[in-house]
Design a protein around this motif. Sequence first.
Motif, PDB file in Angstrom:
ATOM      1  N   THR A  38       0.848  -1.191   0.000  1.00 22.95           N
ATOM      2  CA  THR A  38       0.000   0.000   0.000  1.00 22.95           C
ATOM      3  C   THR A  38       0.880   1.235   0.000  1.00 22.95           C
ATOM      4  OG1 THR A  38      -0.032   0.049   2.408  1.00 22.95           O
ATOM      5  CG2 THR A  38      -1.811  -1.162   1.335  1.00 22.95           C
ATOM      6  N   LEU A  39       0.288   2.367  -0.431  1.00 25.18           N
ATOM      7  CA  LEU A  39       1.024   3.623  -0.399  1.00 25.18           C
ATOM      8  C   LEU A  39       1.320   4.014   1.044  1.00 25.18           C
ATOM      9  CD1 LEU A  39       2.191   6.011  -1.918  1.00 25.18           C
ATOM     10  CD2 LEU A  39      -0.095   7.047  -1.965  1.00 25.18           C
ATOM     11  N   LYS A  40       0.308   3.838   1.910  1.00 26.22           N
ATOM     12  CA  LYS A  40       0.513   4.199   3.312  1.00 26.22           C
ATOM     13  C   LYS A  40       1.630   3.355   3.921  1.00 26.22           C
ATOM     14  CE  LYS A  40      -3.339   1.428   5.162  1.00 26.22           C
ATOM     15  NZ  LYS A  40      -4.613   1.404   5.863  1.00 26.22           N
ATOM     16  N   ARG A  59       4.235   2.203   2.319  1.00 23.70           N
ATOM     17  CA  ARG A  59       5.549   2.646   1.820  1.00 23.70           C
ATOM     18  C   ARG A  59       5.981   3.942   2.498  1.00 23.70           C
ATOM     19  NH1 ARG A  59       3.282   0.872  -2.949  1.00 23.70           N
ATOM     20  NH2 ARG A  59       2.954   2.934  -3.866  1.00 23.70           N
ATOM     21  N   LEU A  60       4.990   4.848   2.691  1.00 22.44           N
ATOM     22  CA  LEU A  60       5.350   6.152   3.245  1.00 22.44           C
ATOM     23  C   LEU A  60       5.533   6.116   4.762  1.00 22.44           C
ATOM     24  CD1 LEU A  60       3.048   8.394   1.025  1.00 22.44           C
ATOM     25  CD2 LEU A  60       5.517   8.050   0.817  1.00 22.44           C
ATOM     26  N   ASP A 107      -6.730   3.329   1.634  1.00 30.01           N
ATOM     27  CA  ASP A 107      -5.336   3.748   1.485  1.00 30.01           C
ATOM     28  C   ASP A 107      -5.329   5.258   1.257  1.00 30.01           C
ATOM     29  OD1 ASP A 107      -2.606   3.727   1.244  1.00 30.01           O
ATOM     30  OD2 ASP A 107      -2.531   2.404  -0.516  1.00 30.01           O
ATOM     31  N   ILE A 160       5.015  12.110   2.852  1.00 24.24           N
ATOM     32  CA  ILE A 160       3.958  12.526   1.921  1.00 24.24           C
ATOM     33  C   ILE A 160       4.373  13.833   1.259  1.00 24.24           C
ATOM     34  CG2 ILE A 160       1.578  13.385   1.757  1.00 24.24           C
ATOM     35  CD1 ILE A 160       0.833  11.429   4.013  1.00 24.24           C
ATOM     36  N   TYR A 174       6.975  13.179  -1.301  1.00 28.07           N
ATOM     37  CA  TYR A 174       6.361  12.412  -2.381  1.00 28.07           C
ATOM     38  C   TYR A 174       5.559  13.333  -3.309  1.00 28.07           C
ATOM     39  CZ  TYR A 174       3.230   8.816  -4.395  1.00 28.07           C
ATOM     40  OH  TYR A 174       2.515   8.003  -5.239  1.00 28.07           O
TER      41      TYR A 174
END
Lengths: 126, 492, 419
Positions: free
Chosen positions: B69-71, B73-74, B328, B356, B359
């Motif tokens: 998920t993006l969350k 990764r961040l 997400d 974030i 990004y």
Amino acid sequence: MLEKRRLTCIGCPMSCPLELVIIDGEIREITGNDCKRGEAYARQEYTAPCRMVSTTIACNSGLWPRLPVKTVTAVPKAEVMAVARALHTLEIEAPVQIGQVILDDIAGTGIAVIACRSLPSAPNSK
Amino acid sequence: MNSGAEKIVGMSYDVVIIGGGIVGCALARELSRYDLRLALIEKEVEVGFGTSKTNSGIIHSGHHASPDTLKGRLEWAGNQRWSDLARDLKFGFKRIGELLLALQPEDLHYLQLLKKQGEDKGVPGLEIWSPQRIQKEEPNLNRTILQALHAPTAAVINPYEACFGLIECAQQNGAELFCGCPVLAINQTGADFSIQTPQGVFHSRIVLNAAGVFADRVAAMVGAADFKIHCRKGEEYLLDRRLQGIVTRLIFPVPTATSKGVLIIPTVDGPIMVGPTAEEVNNREDLSTSFAGAAKIFAAVHQYCKAISERDTITEFAGLRAVAETNDFVIGPSPVKGFFNVAGIQSPGLTAAPAIATYVTEMLRCEGLKLAEKPVWKAEIDGPFRFARMTQQQRQAAILQDPAFGRIVCRCEAVTEAEVRYAIRHGARTLDGVKFRVRAGMGRCQGGFCTMRVMALLSETLGLPLTEITKRGHGSEVCCPRQDNLSVGDGR
Amino acid sequence: MKSPLRSRYDVVIVGGGPAGLAAALGARQAGVEHILIVDREIEAGGILNQCIHSGFGLHYFKEELTGPEYAERFIRNVQSDQVEILTDSYVLDISPALQLEIISGGYGHLQLQAQSVVLAMGCRERTRGSIRTPGFRPAGVMTAGLAQKMVNMHGVLPGRRIAILGSGDIGLIMARRLSLEGCDVTGVYELQPHCSGLTRNQVQCLDDFGIPLHLSATVAFIHGRDRVERLTIAPVNHELIPDLSRSWDVACDTLLLSIGLIPENELSTRLRLRMDPATGGPQVTSNLETSLPGVFACGNVLHVHDLVDFVSEESLRAGRFAGEVAIGMRRPSDNISLQAGENIASCVPQSLSPDREQIIYLRVKRPLKNCVLTIGDRYEKSFRMLVPAEMIRLTLAPELLDRYFGEMLKIDVRLREAT
């Protein structure tokens, strides 16, 4: 005319529930009291209830913007709100001394009002 | 500094950020590195006053969310940024670590899975602890705990302090802040967005939608509503300092589908907090606490720490997580060119916020925004000073320099007049603004003693009568004028 | 900003409210020379300055005074006794060797050595958090004492339409006070089945103004995002759990809380004094000395009083004992433990010595009619009525204890058996 009044005695923590039987405006019977204090309280409360009034008046030059004041004796209960309203229109200049008479006769009651504290001037006021 | 309604707006910006929560503030600081005309507009009276203010304040250790998920990764990328941020922006930060508890035999497998997930993501130091080790390290936890996963990388902060620090840094590097400025409508003409607010119209080439629980509504204003936000409410209960130190690490149960469960949080300032609940609500302003919420939290906590009881509550509050349907983060270009969403920032949103920001910045670069670094960009801000954290010698020196350090305003948290004045100079406009910057009113007495002193300082500094001082903006006035016939002034 | 203060004092008193002021007079009576009161406000007098109603001093001065008048009498006596009062100053820390770290608006950072210390920091009010009232968190929810300060000192009103949760005396007094100011007081809601304030206040502050008192009821929800708009009131059952099915709403813009007082013992906890969970204050000997020799406590920091007159009496004694210790006088230490027994919520002191007259303050747990109070087999007294709202004060003559050879005495109150 027969009338009944209920009061709570404030003489002690017993808080006796008093009942007064009144005929034509006169107390005929007091019941519910555990001691003599209750009877005296009931009579006073029925015939001439009165209360001390304490509130504040404006004192914008003072250390605080309000000065606490009180009536020197109790005022008739029915006059309490009128006395408070009249006092709230007053303003006084600092410094004030404790006991200083603010007014000789508040709202036509004939009762004087005094300052309850000494209030120095605010440090930054002239 | 915070701007009032008197500011005349009609200016053009390269980038306007909508929403001054942790994400908006992090974006503002990150973008303030570049030669851009940049503004952040916030609906509430101060930044951080929405979801961020009610966040649990946890910088997650990095292993919780899946790297698919993006969350996920961040999360780990964000985690590693916080110690530098705390140092530069002078807010409290403690890397205290966390323990994830296995209470049932079926939880044991989850601990292993999570450990593996963390290790794959590169999260260091993950360890499974035996009951003996748990007892030794956290003796006040119940003895029925089967195992725990220890993650030393977890940390705690006060999220609102981070917001204040980030935005102050951004402002000092040229970003403009407009608070009390809800977005009413957005129109697009060619490559120009015009954003209507009560303070006027903002023109911008690029709009970053970081409007939290209102992000889908803001997106709908430009016809970019390809996602929906729903609110998941969480109640939190802050406990008396009597219990301070009862646990020294963040305590997590094994999570459920919708939440990380009820946690025991040793806050960065010391007191223990317990929560949050996770409850889907329809009303986006439903910040109410409930009997049921309290009951749920304390019942859950009792399963791992019997010594914590609701008797010790000093205050409680609720916040709303902004959850997108995808479960997400929703970060990226919208169907409308120039309008970007930074939305659906649920847990671990606080942790991820700095990542974030980077990004999104890289995304803008890819989308063709010219990002030229400013020749001078200052990463640090000066304050704030914390009298309570000073040594005796520092206190002496501080008072010599400013006698206002010699006057305690809030006795529960030992906050001085100098700190309150500093907070007001740096943007605090309300009782809550002062409270969340310097902790005046946050302690045991909950403002019983200091409210009037803080109000008098706000009144004096802002040149407003006491009766116009608010708790958190217009409509939340704390007191009202007398109604005498006589004009008695404003009670200052 | 040079400090005119000494670096050593015989007695330093923390707090310049009624307790601290009386303690200073007591210390002077003991014959000590250098006495200092440290107070955080810009003037001494403590909470009395905002308690502008009358009803103070009937025991101590044998006349009825308002709070500010009571305070000013004490301040004058203290000043004529050459006690130094350091206002706008705050005791940050006290070391076990009785060195005090003080910060002062006037004199900066100070360090003083005391021979003995009297803790007289008073108490604070319980807040919304401590009862976990559900709902929103708007402006307009505040303690009754804060509202009192707003009205009586700062000249602003807390709101226009007021509801009061809790029937403590400050709440009742504020119901009257705000009525006199033209506010609309919609009602007082009390969780317990009995009023927790004095009957006199119930009659003169509520009945006089037609303000209803709802017993066994509480605020079940606070409505309003920015400012209080409305409350949901619910009756509670015998376990004090709200019954939401029988709730009703009340429109108001302000909720005052009068739900109890808590001794303010930050310093005491830092000093690691032995505390009594029943009073919320430190445990003390019959000399009002805490578990740390040389540190004394009196007034509301020790246990919450309802009459300032008793605060003054207790504090005079605490000051005197502190003064005696400062000049090297030591009375025999206590050898009898005093314990709260049946129907007793708390008692102060927690131990006794048989060599002198003792004053004991205690509170009952619930209202009791026709009861007998006993202290072991030494003392017995009948009461027609005891209520939690009124602290009980007993004096024990030394001869009651001088032939007592036990180590513990228990105080009990029992209903008199029906005859």
